[in-house]
Design a protein around this motif. Sequence first.
Motif, PDB file in Angstrom:
ATOM      1  N   GLN A  18       0.826  -1.206   0.000  1.00  0.00           N
ATOM      2  CA  GLN A  18       0.000   0.000   0.000  1.00  0.00           C
ATOM      3  C   GLN A  18       0.864   1.261   0.000  1.00  0.00           C
ATOM      4  O   GLN A  18       0.627   2.174  -0.791  1.00  0.00           O
ATOM      5  N   TRP A  22       0.931   3.818  -3.107  1.00  0.00           N
ATOM      6  CA  TRP A  22       0.538   5.223  -2.945  1.00  0.00           C
ATOM      7  C   TRP A  22       1.653   6.136  -3.451  1.00  0.00           C
ATOM      8  O   TRP A  22       1.385   7.122  -4.128  1.00  0.00           O
ATOM      9  N   ARG A  43       0.372   1.692   8.745  1.00  0.00           N
ATOM     10  CA  ARG A  43      -0.556   0.972   7.878  1.00  0.00           C
ATOM     11  C   ARG A  43      -0.762  -0.464   8.371  1.00  0.00           C
ATOM     12  O   ARG A  43      -1.830  -1.040   8.190  1.00  0.00           O
ATOM     13  N   TRP A  47      -4.261  -2.538   8.633  1.00  0.00           N
ATOM     14  CA  TRP A  47      -4.481  -3.785   7.894  1.00  0.00           C
ATOM     15  C   TRP A  47      -4.613  -4.993   8.810  1.00  0.00           C
ATOM     16  O   TRP A  47      -5.266  -5.972   8.450  1.00  0.00           O
ATOM     17  N   ALA A  89     -10.351  -1.601  -1.533  1.00  0.00           N
ATOM     18  CA  ALA A  89      -9.022  -1.275  -2.032  1.00  0.00           C
ATOM     19  C   ALA A  89      -8.549  -2.328  -3.015  1.00  0.00           C
ATOM     20  O   ALA A  89      -8.858  -3.513  -2.861  1.00  0.00           O
ATOM     21  N   TYR A  91      -4.645  -2.654  -4.631  1.00  0.00           N
ATOM     22  CA  TYR A  91      -3.316  -2.054  -4.755  1.00  0.00           C
ATOM     23  C   TYR A  91      -2.356  -3.070  -5.349  1.00  0.00           C
ATOM     24  O   TYR A  91      -2.348  -4.241  -4.940  1.00  0.00           O
TER      25      TYR A  91
END
Length: 164
Positions: A18, A22, A43, A47, A89, A91
């Motif tokens: 992630q 980003w 993060r 998660w 999401a 990613y």
Amino acid sequence: MNIRIANGNDVRSIAQVQVESWRTTYRGIVPQAYLDELSVENRMIVWKKVTEIHSVFVAENAVGDIIGFAAGGEERTKEYPSYTGELYAVYLLEECQKQGVGRRLFDHVVSVLKQGGHQSMLIWALTENPACRFYEKMGGVIVDRTIDEIGGKQLEETAFGWMI
């Protein structure tokens, strides 16, 4: 490439994907200072919780490294009654994009949503995110737009919806 349900041991790798995603995807869109401050450790906290309560799938390369992930579940806001599921999401590492991995992750989340009785879903994405073209290609229609603040900058987000 293998896709499987995520487990607690995957949290660090999910967070790393992630953060890296980003930083590559939102460069020039989201303020650089915000991207520079993203933390894998922070993060990981998010998660860890998400993997405990929602469906999260990871994509692994041939040597078992996680190169992408997707998460989904119930639509969170309850503001869109026509859309009961949500793709939270998707990613992928930049070098793994445009190879069908995102589509496979997308399909796994759709499958779980259908099994849970959902017939529709939406996803929110920054309007300038190149992935919006992917969502359109996957048949998503624009449901709504809103403004969100990220790193002190006002950014438009677009909600795409599907009947699944």
